[in-house]
Write an enzyme that holds these catalytic residues in place. Structure first.
Site, short mmCIF file in Angstrom:
data_model
loop_
_atom_site.label_atom_id
_atom_site.label_comp_id
_atom_site.label_asym_id
_atom_site.label_seq_id
_atom_site.Cartn_x
_atom_site.Cartn_y
_atom_site.Cartn_z
N HIS A 188 0.83 -1.20 0.00
CA HIS A 188 0.00 0.00 0.00
C HIS A 188 0.87 1.25 0.00
O HIS A 188 0.56 2.24 -0.67
CB HIS A 188 -0.90 0.01 1.23
CG HIS A 188 -1.91 -1.09 1.24
ND1 HIS A 188 -2.89 -1.19 0.29
CD2 HIS A 188 -2.10 -2.13 2.09
CE1 HIS A 188 -3.64 -2.26 0.56
NE2 HIS A 188 -3.18 -2.85 1.63
N GLU A 429 -6.43 -11.79 -21.48
CA GLU A 429 -5.50 -11.94 -20.36
C GLU A 429 -5.06 -13.39 -20.15
O GLU A 429 -4.20 -13.64 -19.31
CB GLU A 429 -6.16 -11.46 -19.07
CG GLU A 429 -6.62 -10.02 -19.10
CD GLU A 429 -7.44 -9.67 -17.88
OE1 GLU A 429 -6.84 -9.21 -16.90
OE2 GLU A 429 -8.67 -9.86 -17.91
N ASP A 453 -1.72 -9.85 -16.29
CA ASP A 453 -2.19 -11.23 -16.08
C ASP A 453 -1.76 -12.15 -17.22
O ASP A 453 -1.47 -13.33 -17.00
CB ASP A 453 -3.71 -11.27 -15.92
CG ASP A 453 -4.14 -11.13 -14.46
OD1 ASP A 453 -3.37 -11.53 -13.58
OD2 ASP A 453 -5.23 -10.60 -14.21
N CYS A 500 -3.74 -2.34 -22.33
CA CYS A 500 -4.03 -1.54 -21.14
C CYS A 500 -3.20 -1.96 -19.95
O CYS A 500 -3.33 -1.39 -18.87
CB CYS A 500 -5.52 -1.59 -20.79
SG CYS A 500 -6.11 -3.20 -20.27
#
Length: 543
Positions: A188, A429, A453, A500
């Protein structure tokens, strides 16, 4: 001069004095108490104060780094309110007649060890969160409100590690960079650092007992190197590069408003990836041609129940209106794997990356899917909106999606709600989707390649595992050949294909993607102008 090699979290060069941040060594003593009920009340009041602090941190982070990144503080609030955690603390106080500090510290150790021992990587990460919330409660119990890091001048922060709550409290105007001994690129804190735009290194093997406050240093966020007391030659080289980077940023501003067309006339769609509405300002600032990936799952994260149709509609509507006719591609929820929502009730999975996630949840729980589709179709009347479905592997999945979408259209028509029929695309993916991309292309309006992925599944490497960084190779020849196959099959069917995933922002591959015939690149807002520069300077006929 001392030189330390770490891992870069965010690029750039910082030169200045060091501030060594070391947390107080908290020694919690076990003390017998006579007034057990009073100690329970003392704990409850401390917990309430900590919860209030987390709420204030959430509001601050919301303004500075957006809803998606601020969500960690809501997660901490949820963990602080967890029945199991609180019952453990209260039980220790009652049964052992001990002070609240000891009960909190014991519960923290027990729970963090429990999470760390789990096989699931997402749950392992919760060990650090338990320690963070426990440390906050202990600080309150000790009579402190949690001192913020304040500086009289700009500094490079050097620390063993930084919790998200510590990172978000940094005065960005006075932080040149931060360097930590521990941490991961997917933590994080790392995400917050990238969003805040602070040059940062993690995993830097520097001895904090040797470093000292006000020591002169330099951070190279591009190579991941920390220099303590850099020599004149090294310092001058870093200053020269720092000046070059500033000049490049100024030059890139001149590219605003230019079309994304190569020298030989090939036009590229250059879009931005975003996580929530607060990222729209960055999209505008960097002159992206549209939004190629709106990660709708962040609407679901950081809350304790499903977002309603109306809540989602208002968000999608605002984004579509704000983009004023520019393309907005919204990905349906991609919950699962490393993005978990407790209220979904998915349960423990042996391999969550290959488990119940993304489109699989939508097709197995159509009531959730239809709520989102209704909101998306309603918002389509307010702009140029398209829908993209993640993790497709089979033709039947697309056909089932179409059936559900048809039901939504009929329901909206019956109720007199205005909508358009947005373009429907899929993310490629999985290797399975690549191999049947010729058939898939006949069913949809566009392809968007999720290289993160796709790389993970093609190379059989867990992209969340820092121990496997050397094996996770996004530009592996197999991945590059798959991209070419996808683009070729898309064009054969008369549809466009874009990228993307993170690979789309790799400027060393931009010319190769253009030569492959990639039609669209969707990247972080800050990567738009650097890519535009390369596109304008490229002649695909000579590649």
């Amino acid at each position: 001069m001392q030189e330390y090699q770490g891992k870069a979290v965010f690029g750039g060069i910082a030169i200045g004095k060091i501030f060594v941040y070391q947390k107080d060594e908290r020694r919690v003593k076990r003390t017998k108490v006579d007034d057990v009920e009073g100690e329970l009340i003392r704990y409850q009041e401390a917990r309430e104060t900590a919860d209030k602090q987390l709420g204030e941190l959430y509001e601050k982070a919301l303004l500075e780094v957006g809803e998606a990144n601020a969500a960690i503080f809501q997660i901490h609030q949820m963990m602080l309110g967890d029945d199991d955690y609180n019952e453990s603390v209260e039980n220790i106080i009652r049964t052992q007649s001990v002070n609240a500090e000891y009960a909190v510290a014991s519960t923290s150790d027990n729970f963090s060890q429990m999470f760390a021992a789990m096989d699931d990587e997402y749950m392992q990460a919760r060990a650090a969160d338990v320690k963070d919330i426990s440390e906050r409660v202990l600080t309150v119990l000790g009579g402190s409100d949690g001192n913020k890091m304040t500086f009289s001048e700009s500094v490079i922060i050097l620390a063993d590690d930084l919790a998200p709550s510590e990172t978000v409290q940094l005065d960005k105007e006075k932080v040149l960079a931060f360097v930590t001994v521990h941490g991961t690129v997917n933590s994080h804190t790392a995400i917050l650092a990238r969003t805040m735009g602070i040059p940062a290194l993690i995993g830097t093997p520097v001895d904090l007992s040797v470093a000292r406050n006000n020591q002169f240093a330099a951070v190279d966020g591009n190579t991941g190197i920390l220099y303590l007391e850099p020599d004149d030659e090294t310092l001058q080289g870093l200053k020269d590069r720092q000046q070059e980077e500033q000049e490049k940023r100024e030059m890139l501003k001149l590219l605003r408003g230019r079309e994304n067309v190569t020298i030989d006339g090939k036009e590229i769609m250059l879009y931005a990836n975003i996580g929530d509405m607060k990222d729209l300002a960055a999209v505008m600032q960097n002159d992206a041609g549209g939004i190629g990936l709106f990660r709708s799952e962040f609407i679901y994260l950081g809350r304790d129940n499903y977002p309603t149709e109306e809540e989602q509609f208002q968000i999608y509507k605002t984004v579509a209106e704000t983009m004023a006719g520019k393309k907005v591609i919204i990905r349906t929820l991609d919950i699962g794997a490393d993005k978990q929502c407790e209220y979904f009730g998915i349960g423990q999975e042996e391999n969550p990356a290959m488990g119940l996630r993304a489109i699989r949840i939508c097709l197995m729980r159509p009531e959730i899917f239809k709520t989102q589709l209704r909101a998306l179709y309603r918002a389509s009347a307010y702009g140029n909106l398209a829908i993209m479905y993640p993790l497709i592997s089979n033709l039947w999945e697309i056909r089932r999606i179409k059936e559900i979408a048809k039901e939504v259209e009929q329901e909206l028509t019956l109720t007199g709600i205005e909508f358009t029929r947005p373009q429907q695309g899929i993310m490629i993916e999985t290797p399975a989707a690549v191999m049947i991309s010729e058939e898939l292309a006949k069913e949809v309006d566009f392809f968007s390649i999720g290289t993160n992925d796709l790389t993970q599944y093609t190379l059989a490497v867990d992209r969340q595992n820092p121990e496997l960084d050397a094996f996770y190779e996004p530009n592996h020849p197999a991945v590059m050949r798959m991209i070419q196959m996808i683009v070729d099959n898309a064009h054969k069917a008369g549809i466009w294909a874009g990228i993307c995933g993170e690979l789309g922002a790799d400027t060393t591959l931009t010319k190769e993607f253009l030569a492959m015939g990639v039609d669209e690149l969707s990247v972080s807002p800050g990567s738009v102008l650097p890519l535009r520069k390369i596109i304008l300077e490229t002649d695909t006929r000579s590649i």
